[in-house]
Write an enzyme that holds these catalytic residues in place. Structure first.
Site, PDB file in Angstrom:
ATOM      1  CG  ASN A 172      60.122 -14.218 116.440  1.00 52.14           C
ATOM      2  OD1 ASN A 172      61.336 -14.013 117.046  1.00 52.14           O
ATOM      3  ND2 ASN A 172      59.124 -14.880 117.101  1.00 52.14           N
ATOM      4  CD1 TRP A 173      65.221 -12.802 111.871  1.00 50.74           C
ATOM      5  CD2 TRP A 173      66.893 -11.840 112.579  1.00 50.74           C
ATOM      6  NE1 TRP A 173      65.610 -11.979 110.816  1.00 50.74           N
ATOM      7  CE2 TRP A 173      66.735 -11.299 111.266  1.00 50.74           C
ATOM      8  CE3 TRP A 173      67.996 -11.238 113.487  1.00 50.74           C
ATOM      9  CZ2 TRP A 173      67.392 -10.388 110.851  1.00 50.74           C
ATOM     10  CZ3 TRP A 173      68.673 -10.218 112.704  1.00 50.74           C
ATOM     11  CH2 TRP A 173      68.521  -9.818 111.249  1.00 50.74           C
ATOM     12  CE  LYS A 174      59.950 -18.409 115.854  1.00 51.34           C
ATOM     13  NZ  LYS A 174      58.956 -19.490 115.796  1.00 51.34           N
ATOM     14  CG  HIS A 207      56.322 -16.459 119.976  1.00 50.95           C
ATOM     15  ND1 HIS A 207      56.812 -17.708 120.058  1.00 50.95           N
ATOM     16  CD2 HIS A 207      56.270 -15.995 118.673  1.00 50.95           C
ATOM     17  CE1 HIS A 207      56.802 -18.086 118.798  1.00 50.95           C
ATOM     18  NE2 HIS A 207      56.644 -17.265 118.016  1.00 50.95           N
ATOM     19  CD  GLU A 242      59.038 -20.740 119.196  1.00 52.75           C
ATOM     20  OE1 GLU A 242      59.808 -19.524 119.352  1.00 52.75           O
ATOM     21  OE2 GLU A 242      58.556 -20.857 118.190  1.00 52.75           O
ATOM     22  CD  GLU A 253      53.417 -16.105 115.630  1.00 52.37           C
ATOM     23  OE1 GLU A 253      53.932 -15.707 114.695  1.00 52.37           O
ATOM     24  OE2 GLU A 253      53.969 -16.553 116.760  1.00 52.37           O
ATOM     25  N   GLY A 259      56.403 -23.219 112.378  1.00 58.36           N
ATOM     26  CA  GLY A 259      57.550 -23.952 112.378  1.00 58.36           C
ATOM     27  C   GLY A 259      57.273 -25.399 111.761  1.00 58.36           C
ATOM     28  CB  SER A 286      54.268 -22.378 108.160  1.00 60.43           C
ATOM     29  OG  SER A 286      54.723 -23.264 109.019  1.00 60.43           O
ATOM     30  N   GLY A 298      58.836 -16.469 110.999  1.00 62.71           N
ATOM     31  CA  GLY A 298      59.817 -16.861 111.867  1.00 62.71           C
ATOM     32  C   GLY A 298      60.730 -17.233 110.709  1.00 62.71           C
ATOM     33  N   GLY A 299      60.989 -18.684 110.617  1.00 66.34           N
ATOM     34  CA  GLY A 299      61.953 -19.358 109.607  1.00 66.34           C
ATOM     35  C   GLY A 299      62.260 -18.627 108.506  1.00 66.34           C
TER      36      GLY A 299
END
Ligand code: 13P
Length: 250
Positions: A10-12, A95, A97, A167, A173, A213, A234-235
């Site tokens: 997930n590149w956000k 998600h 966010e 999640e 993150g 993470s 993610g990251g």
């Protein structure tokens, strides 16, 4: 675990279309013999280039969100039909966010899920508790509510097409991964929820991904757990070499 695992990135809100194209061009040769299915969700603006770049590779491209209506006066929104027309195959919904930063509620997420399935997109439904909810021992209540509201009014057949991503909000993150024991404990609870509210056959086939993470250093241990069928990253999905390591270890 007998089903094929899934590694989803997930590149956000990261990467332009040119960066996305470069990334996929670089990643594809590194993951040719991967056992896992590879999913990537770029920003809306990078979807088209990503789909073109992923052509003839084993990478599947999806979106990070969509609206629940087919069209109309919804300034700034994107419909499932628009995504499908581009060649998008899946969509991340609910998600944390979206839930916490953009205040999307479970009923909106449920309507999006129903629409995504109608539009032929595979939804990844994200669920997860906050740090406070975990401390208050409400994890299971929160997850059952998010899951149940998420799949409300879906036929069993439709529900069998969704992917669940657990999640925990406190692990996103933050560098704080849930230990594999905590993750497995929750995944096994979610699997039981699927049996309880859908059925055993669906629960066996359903992919339940862990996100929060995930890195090359912890992916193997997570993937060894009986009820973890893949990861949502993610990251660590933003660097193609790091993401390739995760994919090849899954
Ligand atoms: P991080 O891997 O950066 O913690 O993000 C997880 C996530 O939100 C994936 O959807």
């Amino acid at each position: 675990m007998d089903k094929k695992s899934i590694v989803a990135g997930n590149w956000k809100m990261n990467k332009t279309q040119l960066e996305a194209k470069e990334f996929i061009k670089n990643l594809a040769p590194l993951i040719q013999s991967a056992r896992a299915s590879v999913y990537i969700s770029p920003s809306f603006t990078a979807l088209q280039e990503s789909i073109l770049a992923a052509n003839n590779t084993n990478i599947i491209i999806g979106a990070q969100n969509m609206h629940d209506e087919t069209d109309g006066a919804f300034t700034g929104e994107i419909s499932g039909g628009m995504l499908k027309a581009l060649g998008v195959e899946f969509v991340i919904l609910g998600h944390s966010e979206r839930r916490h930063v953009f205040h999307e509620d479970s009923s909106f997420i449920n309507r999006k899920l129903i629409r995504a399935l109608k539009d032929g997109l595979q939804p990844i439904l994200c669920i997860g508790e906050t740090q406070k909810e975990r401390e208050e021992k409400k994890t299971e209540i929160v997850l059952e509510e998010q899951f149940l509201k998420g799949i409300q009014n879906l036929s069993k057949k439709d529900a069998s097409n969704i992917i669940i991503a657990y999640e925990p909000v406190w692990a996103i993150g933050t560098g704080k991964t849930a230990t594999s024991e905590i993750a497995e404990h929750v995944h096994s609870f979610i699997r039981k929820l699927v049996v309880k509210h859908l059925d055993k056959e669906i629960s066996k086939n359903m992919h339940i991904l862990y996100g929060g993470s995930v890195k090359p250093q912890n992916v193997e241990e997570l993937m060894q757990q009986e009820n973890i069928d893949g990861v949502l990253v993610g990251g660590a999905s933003l660097d193609y070499k790091v993401f390739a390591q995760i994919i090849n270890k899954a």
